[in-house]
Design a protein around this motif. Structure first.
Motif, PDB file in Angstrom:
ATOM      1  N   ALA A  56       0.251 -17.056  -3.525  1.00 32.64           N
ATOM      2  CA  ALA A  56       0.410 -16.762  -2.103  1.00 32.64           C
ATOM      3  C   ALA A  56      -0.697 -15.823  -1.615  1.00 32.64           C
ATOM      4  N   ALA A  57      -1.080 -14.866  -2.457  1.00 34.98           N
ATOM      5  CA  ALA A  57      -2.163 -13.952  -2.092  1.00 34.98           C
ATOM      6  C   ALA A  57      -3.478 -14.701  -1.953  1.00 34.98           C
ATOM      7  N   ASP A  58      -3.736 -15.640  -2.854  1.00 36.97           N
ATOM      8  CA  ASP A  58      -4.964 -16.438  -2.758  1.00 36.97           C
ATOM      9  C   ASP A  58      -4.991 -17.264  -1.478  1.00 36.97           C
ATOM     10  N   GLU A  59      -3.856 -17.832  -1.129  1.00 41.43           N
ATOM     11  CA  GLU A  59      -3.779 -18.622   0.102  1.00 41.43           C
ATOM     12  C   GLU A  59      -4.016 -17.741   1.331  1.00 41.43           C
ATOM     13  N   GLN A  60      -3.426 -16.540   1.304  1.00 38.14           N
ATOM     14  CA  GLN A  60      -3.597 -15.628   2.437  1.00 38.14           C
ATOM     15  C   GLN A  60      -5.064 -15.220   2.575  1.00 38.14           C
ATOM     16  N   ARG A  61      -5.705 -14.935   1.453  1.00 39.27           N
ATOM     17  CA  ARG A  61      -7.117 -14.553   1.525  1.00 39.27           C
ATOM     18  C   ARG A  61      -7.976 -15.719   2.006  1.00 39.27           C
ATOM     19  N   ALA A  62      -7.618 -16.920   1.594  1.00 38.48           N
ATOM     20  CA  ALA A  62      -8.373 -18.104   2.027  1.00 38.48           C
ATOM     21  C   ALA A  62      -8.282 -18.295   3.543  1.00 38.48           C
ATOM     22  N   ARG A  63      -7.190 -17.817   4.132  1.00 36.55           N
ATOM     23  CA  ARG A  63      -7.033 -17.928   5.590  1.00 36.55           C
ATOM     24  C   ARG A  63      -7.686 -16.754   6.327  1.00 36.55           C
ATOM     25  N   GLY A  64      -8.360 -15.893   5.563  1.00 39.29           N
ATOM     26  CA  GLY A  64      -9.061 -14.776   6.171  1.00 39.29           C
ATOM     27  C   GLY A  64      -8.211 -13.572   6.455  1.00 39.29           C
ATOM     28  N   ARG A  65      -7.015 -13.547   5.892  1.00 43.10           N
ATOM     29  CA  ARG A  65      -6.123 -12.410   6.093  1.00 43.10           C
ATOM     30  C   ARG A  65      -6.093 -11.560   4.833  1.00 43.10           C
ATOM     31  N   THR A  66      -5.992 -10.260   5.001  1.00 44.14           N
ATOM     32  CA  THR A  66      -5.967  -9.400   3.830  1.00 44.14           C
ATOM     33  C   THR A  66      -5.080  -8.186   4.070  1.00 44.14           C
ATOM     34  N   THR A  67      -4.684  -7.549   2.985  1.00 42.45           N
ATOM     35  CA  THR A  67      -3.922  -6.305   3.008  1.00 42.45           C
ATOM     36  C   THR A  67      -4.515  -5.379   1.954  1.00 42.45           C
ATOM     37  N   ALA A  68      -4.039  -4.152   1.913  1.00 44.60           N
ATOM     38  CA  ALA A  68      -4.691  -3.116   1.102  1.00 44.60           C
ATOM     39  C   ALA A  68      -4.802  -3.464  -0.378  1.00 44.60           C
ATOM     40  N   LEU A  69      -3.796  -4.138  -0.935  1.00 46.79           N
ATOM     41  CA  LEU A  69      -3.784  -4.437  -2.379  1.00 46.79           C
ATOM     42  C   LEU A  69      -3.670  -5.931  -2.638  1.00 46.79           C
ATOM     43  N   LEU A  70      -4.094  -6.745  -1.726  1.00 48.58           N
ATOM     44  CA  LEU A  70      -3.806  -8.176  -1.794  1.00 48.58           C
ATOM     45  C   LEU A  70      -4.250  -8.812  -3.106  1.00 48.58           C
ATOM     46  N   GLY A  71      -3.250  -9.286  -3.860  1.00 51.07           N
ATOM     47  CA  GLY A  71      -3.499 -10.015  -5.093  1.00 51.07           C
ATOM     48  C   GLY A  71      -3.700  -9.168  -6.323  1.00 51.07           C
ATOM     49  N   LEU A  72      -3.615  -7.845  -6.200  1.00 53.66           N
ATOM     50  CA  LEU A  72      -3.850  -6.970  -7.355  1.00 53.66           C
ATOM     51  C   LEU A  72      -2.610  -6.915  -8.244  1.00 53.66           C
ATOM     52  N   PRO A  73      -2.714  -7.278  -9.527  1.00 55.37           N
ATOM     53  CA  PRO A  73      -1.565  -7.169 -10.440  1.00 55.37           C
ATOM     54  C   PRO A  73      -1.273  -5.704 -10.773  1.00 55.37           C
ATOM     55  N   ILE A  74      -0.011  -5.340 -10.785  1.00 53.13           N
ATOM     56  CA  ILE A  74       0.412  -3.991 -11.145  1.00 53.13           C
ATOM     57  C   ILE A  74       1.706  -4.071 -11.940  1.00 53.13           C
ATOM     58  N   THR A  75       2.085  -2.954 -12.532  1.00 47.51           N
ATOM     59  CA  THR A  75       3.401  -2.830 -13.159  1.00 47.51           C
ATOM     60  C   THR A  75       4.141  -1.657 -12.519  1.00 47.51           C
ATOM     61  N   LEU A  76       5.447  -1.609 -12.791  1.00 50.90           N
ATOM     62  CA  LEU A  76       6.311  -0.579 -12.233  1.00 50.90           C
ATOM     63  C   LEU A  76       7.161   0.028 -13.338  1.00 50.90           C
ATOM     64  N   LYS A  77       7.337   1.322 -13.304  1.00 47.34           N
ATOM     65  CA  LYS A  77       8.253   1.987 -14.226  1.00 47.34           C
ATOM     66  C   LYS A  77       9.653   1.411 -14.056  1.00 47.34           C
ATOM     67  N   ALA A 107       8.765  -1.514  -2.209  1.00 48.34           N
ATOM     68  CA  ALA A 107       8.595  -2.310  -0.984  1.00 48.34           C
ATOM     69  C   ALA A 107       7.224  -2.080  -0.372  1.00 48.34           C
ATOM     70  N   ARG A 108       6.740  -0.846  -0.430  1.00 43.14           N
ATOM     71  CA  ARG A 108       5.411  -0.558   0.128  1.00 43.14           C
ATOM     72  C   ARG A 108       4.312  -1.239  -0.689  1.00 43.14           C
ATOM     73  N   MET A 109       4.447  -1.246  -1.991  1.00 40.90           N
ATOM     74  CA  MET A 109       3.439  -1.907  -2.813  1.00 40.90           C
ATOM     75  C   MET A 109       3.445  -3.416  -2.567  1.00 40.90           C
ATOM     76  N   ARG A 110       4.638  -3.992  -2.454  1.00 40.06           N
ATOM     77  CA  ARG A 110       4.714  -5.436  -2.146  1.00 40.06           C
ATOM     78  C   ARG A 110       4.096  -5.737  -0.790  1.00 40.06           C
ATOM     79  N   ALA A 111       4.443  -4.934   0.222  1.00 38.54           N
ATOM     80  CA  ALA A 111       3.929  -5.175   1.564  1.00 38.54           C
ATOM     81  C   ALA A 111       2.413  -5.079   1.617  1.00 38.54           C
ATOM     82  N   ALA A 112       1.850  -4.268   0.715  1.00 36.05           N
ATOM     83  CA  ALA A 112       0.394  -4.122   0.659  1.00 36.05           C
ATOM     84  C   ALA A 112      -0.265  -5.258  -0.107  1.00 36.05           C
TER      85      ALA A 112
END
Length: 480
Positions: A56-77, A107-112
């Motif tokens: 979904a992040a790749d598709e969003q970037r392909a449409r020219g839309r971006t967010t602060a952490l778009l597509g970055l893999p992370i982990t959570l405690k 939620a903030r990390m997801r939204a980003a």
């Protein structure tokens, strides 16, 4: 892919330049996690959901839309509730807990646009300074499997250090971000208390809206830039305050290291450090002087012994909030039977756990007075550098009863809980603090320092962390 060993900032830049897709990057991290079970850091994997989010992040970037952490893999405690993904906080009682709602920070990390790979290991209910539990076992230190990662964000720090995740969001009450960061050789940030909402953190029990008045949610990464990246997403008023409140953290006090005035608290008779740590602080001070940094000669703002005693008292009082009623009633009864002259550790524990509201208010007033002393200190000093712990990572003691555990400092036996004494300084008074890896011991273990900054001076702390990292890369900070 070599890219997965780079910092989160570098991985995000590669995504933004189109050099790699989120799906490729996410797949590479998932492959590394599954092919290296020996690290035992990521204990619940959300592979299918992660790949879907990456696509979904790749598709969003392909449409020219971006967010602060778009597509970055992370982990959570595994203490942070994550919608649709098992969240146990290392507790057998929560082994099947799958939240229906994200913690506010999640939620903030997801939204980003972050892609959540999975959850990282923690001691049961975050109550420990090494990372092991009966559900998932022990997370060893990636630099030496016989050493501890620290806790309680031990799985978080190990995942970042071992190349399983470029960025993890953990939590810190008694050094739970900073001790693992120090032991595993990664950067960590405990933000100013209150600037990152902590609803959805366990403990307290699932569904509670409140948590400890000293707990902070913050990031671990491979660079100071990673801390800044996460802070920019996480910091802000809680949802119920956002109608009227805004947070505008001040910029760093200075841009150049030479313009900073830095304080040093290199050792203390209440919690002496070992020879390697002393050498690190001494060499760092010499190096900074030689580069033109102004070193303050101001005395430490507080007495460590009394500050630590107050911290432990308030921490234990807060921990009683969600104790089972029957168990807490037994503690109250045992406290009533204590003789007035009993000053044993067990007696102090019971008094702190069962203190009256009046006693808590008086303790909180004492804390407020200490906050004023810290504020006055930072009127003349930009950042204070201290040890992160008395030593580098200590041997793992999972199989030793907690009451029998200890650490060794320069050949002398010391109390097990002294691992966090230096870290408790900032936690008590709600100040931002970071750990910065600066070198290694002769045994090859990471060794670093703690930075403490003024209230709401998070960007100053992160800036200095980055400048020290640059200094480390260009000059020898730790003696050979």
């Amino acid at each position: 892919m070599d890219l997965i060993r780079h910092s989160a900032r570098e991985q995000l830049d590669a995504l933004n330049r189109g050099e790699v897709s989120s799906r490729e990057l996410t797949t590479a991290h998932l492959d590394r996690i599954t092919s290296h079970p020996e690290y035992n850091a990521v204990v619940t994997l959300g592979a299918e959901a992660a790949l879907a989010a990456a696509a979904a992040a790749d598709e969003q970037r392909a449409r020219g839309r971006t967010t602060a952490l778009l597509g970055l893999p992370i982990t959570l405690k595994d203490a942070l509730e994550t919608e649709g993904l098992r969240t146990t906080c290392g507790s057998a009682e929560l082994s099947e807990h799958v939240p229906g709602r994200d913690a506010d920070a999640v939620a903030r990390m997801r939204a980003a646009g972050a892609v959540i790979l999975g959850k990282t290991n923690t001691p049961p209910l975050c109550q420990g300074i090494q990372t092991s539990n009966e559900l998932f076992g022990t997370t060893p230190n990636p630099h030496d499997p016989h050493r501890t990662t620290g806790g309680s964000s031990g799985g978080s720090a190990a995942a970042v250090a071992a190349g399983l995740s470029p960025l993890d969001i953990g939590s810190d009450l008694a050094g739970s971000l900073r001790l693992p960061g120090h032991y595993c050789g990664v950067y960590s940030l405990r933000p100013t208390f209150g600037i990152v909402p902590n609803r959805g953190h366990i403990p307290r029990p699932p569904g509670w809206l409140t948590t400890s008045d000293m707990l902070c949610i913050g990031p671990l990464g491979r660079s100071a830039a990673d801390l800044a990246l996460a802070l920019g997403v996480l910091a802000g008023p809680a949802p119920h305050d956002s109608t009227a409140w805004r947070l505008e953290l001040p910029p760093p006090r200075h841009e150049r290291l030479a313009d900073y005035r830095i304080g040093f608290w290199a050792d203390d008779s209440f919690c002496p450090v070992d020879a390697a740590t002393r050498a690190l602080l001494e060499e760092l001070e010499r190096t900074l002087r030689n580069t033109g940094v102004r070193i303050s000669d101001s005395a430490p703002p507080v007495d460590m012994a009394s500050s630590d005693r107050l911290f432990r008292s308030l921490m234990l009082a807060g921990s009683a909030a969600s104790a089972p009623p029957q168990a807490y009633a037994a503690e109250v009864e045992a406290s009533r039977k204590l003789s007035p002259g009993d000053e044993s550790p067990g007696a102090q524990y019971l008094r702190d756990r069962t203190m009256s509201h009046r006693d808590w208010l008086q303790a909180n007033e004492e804390r407020r007075r200490l906050q004023d002393r810290w504020a006055a200190y930072f009127g003349d000093v930009d950042v204070l550098i201290t040890p992160a712990a008395p030593t580098a990572a200590v041997p793992d003691q999972t199989d030793v009863p907690v009451s029998e555990r200890y650490i060794t400092v320069d050949g002398r036996r010391r109390g097990y809980w002294e691992q966090t004494t230096w870290l408790n300084l900032a936690g008590l008074v709600h100040l931002p603090a970071a750990t910065v890896p600066l070198g290694r011991t002769r045994e090859g273990l990471p060794l670093g320092v703690q930075l403490i900054g003024p209230h709401l001076g998070d960007r100053t702390v992160v800036k200095v962390a980055g400048l020290l990292g640059e200094l480390r890369d260009t000059q020898t900070v730790v003696p050979a």
